[in-house]
Scaffold this motif. Structure first.
Motif, PDB file in Angstrom:
ATOM      1  N   UNK A 122       9.745 -53.322  35.025  1.00 30.72           N
ATOM      2  CA  UNK A 122      10.505 -53.452  36.074  1.00 30.72           C
ATOM      3  C   UNK A 122       9.752 -54.156  37.093  1.00 30.72           C
ATOM      4  N   UNK A 123      10.494 -54.920  38.370  1.00 30.85           N
ATOM      5  CA  UNK A 123      10.029 -55.561  39.189  1.00 30.85           C
ATOM      6  C   UNK A 123       8.566 -55.340  39.655  1.00 30.85           C
ATOM      7  N   UNK A 124       8.540 -53.931  39.864  1.00 34.57           N
ATOM      8  CA  UNK A 124       7.049 -53.525  40.695  1.00 34.57           C
ATOM      9  C   UNK A 124       5.847 -53.580  39.538  1.00 34.57           C
ATOM     10  N   UNK A 125       6.418 -53.357  38.212  1.00 37.89           N
ATOM     11  CA  UNK A 125       5.382 -53.465  37.064  1.00 37.89           C
ATOM     12  C   UNK A 125       4.959 -54.922  36.835  1.00 37.89           C
ATOM     13  N   UNK A 126       5.975 -55.868  36.923  1.00 35.11           N
ATOM     14  CA  UNK A 126       5.866 -57.135  36.602  1.00 35.11           C
ATOM     15  C   UNK A 126       5.005 -57.846  37.733  1.00 35.11           C
ATOM     16  N   UNK A 127       4.845 -57.355  39.011  1.00 33.30           N
ATOM     17  CA  UNK A 127       4.205 -57.672  40.183  1.00 33.30           C
ATOM     18  C   UNK A 127       2.725 -57.254  39.902  1.00 33.30           C
ATOM     19  N   UNK A 128       2.783 -56.068  39.526  1.00 30.69           N
ATOM     20  CA  UNK A 128       1.473 -55.457  39.454  1.00 30.69           C
ATOM     21  C   UNK A 128       0.718 -56.540  38.142  1.00 30.69           C
ATOM     22  N   UNK A 129       1.315 -56.403  37.324  1.00 28.59           N
ATOM     23  CA  UNK A 129       0.922 -57.103  36.067  1.00 28.59           C
ATOM     24  C   UNK A 129       0.303 -58.583  36.402  1.00 28.59           C
ATOM     25  N   UNK A 130       1.047 -59.379  37.142  1.00 26.53           N
ATOM     26  CA  UNK A 130       0.696 -60.611  37.770  1.00 26.53           C
ATOM     27  C   UNK A 130      -0.543 -60.553  38.549  1.00 26.53           C
TER      28      UNK A 130
END
Length: 170
Positions: A122-130
């Motif tokens: 999800x968007x939250x995980x994508x942001x955290x991964x970046x």
């Protein structure tokens, strides 16, 4: 107890990187490029007319690597080299019209690869991964100047930031 490298974050990062490069290669081949060539074109689309040294720095590679890439991309008609107007010893690299047209295909390819790589996040995980990957990149880039003999063993506690600064100035 032996270190199980397959459970390490750096092993997973390495494997993900290899899978990414392979998949990127598949997509880039469809538009007539090899992995890495698209980055040259994208850098020039942001600031055309860079020197070989500027391109090497932007790509994080050695100048001979850039020279080879530029030669191949020039042969494809995607860019051209010109002697600098201010310093004849320098060559500047410019996109051709065909090179500019290729940017849209590169963007489409990168978006597709991004969707494939991050499917199920999800968007939250994508942001955290970046954020985490930027942090890992920063950590590894900062260590380039350090003497490898000063590196600690993996089981040693992480040095305080002041210790790193002292090691850099030594």
């Amino acid at each position: 107890m032996a270190f199980n490298h397959k459970k390490s974050v750096t092993f997973r990062l390495s494997q993900a990187s290899k899978a990414h490069r392979s998949r990127a290669g598949t997509h880039l081949t469809r538009i007539g490029l090899h992995p890495g060539q698209e980055a040259v074109l994208k850098i020039l689309s942001g600031e055309d007319g860079q020197t070989m040294s500027q391109l090497a720095a932007g790509l994080g590679v050695q100048p001979p690597t850039v020279t080879k890439m530029i030669s191949r991309l020039s042969a494809q008609g995607l860019l051209r080299r010109e002697a600098s107007s201010s310093d004849g010893r320098l060559a500047r690299v410019y996109l051709t019209n065909d090179g500019r047209e290729k940017i849209a295909s590169i963007d489409k390819t990168w978006k597709r690869l991004e969707r494939e790589a991050l499917a199920g996040l999800d968007d939250k995980d994508r942001k955290k991964l970046r954020k985490l990957l930027r942090h890992v990149e920063k950590n590894l880039s900062a260590r380039i100047d350090l003497d490898p003999d000063l590196d600690q063993e993996p089981d040693d506690p992480e040095p305080a930031p002041t210790e790193v600064l002292v090691a850099k100035s030594a």
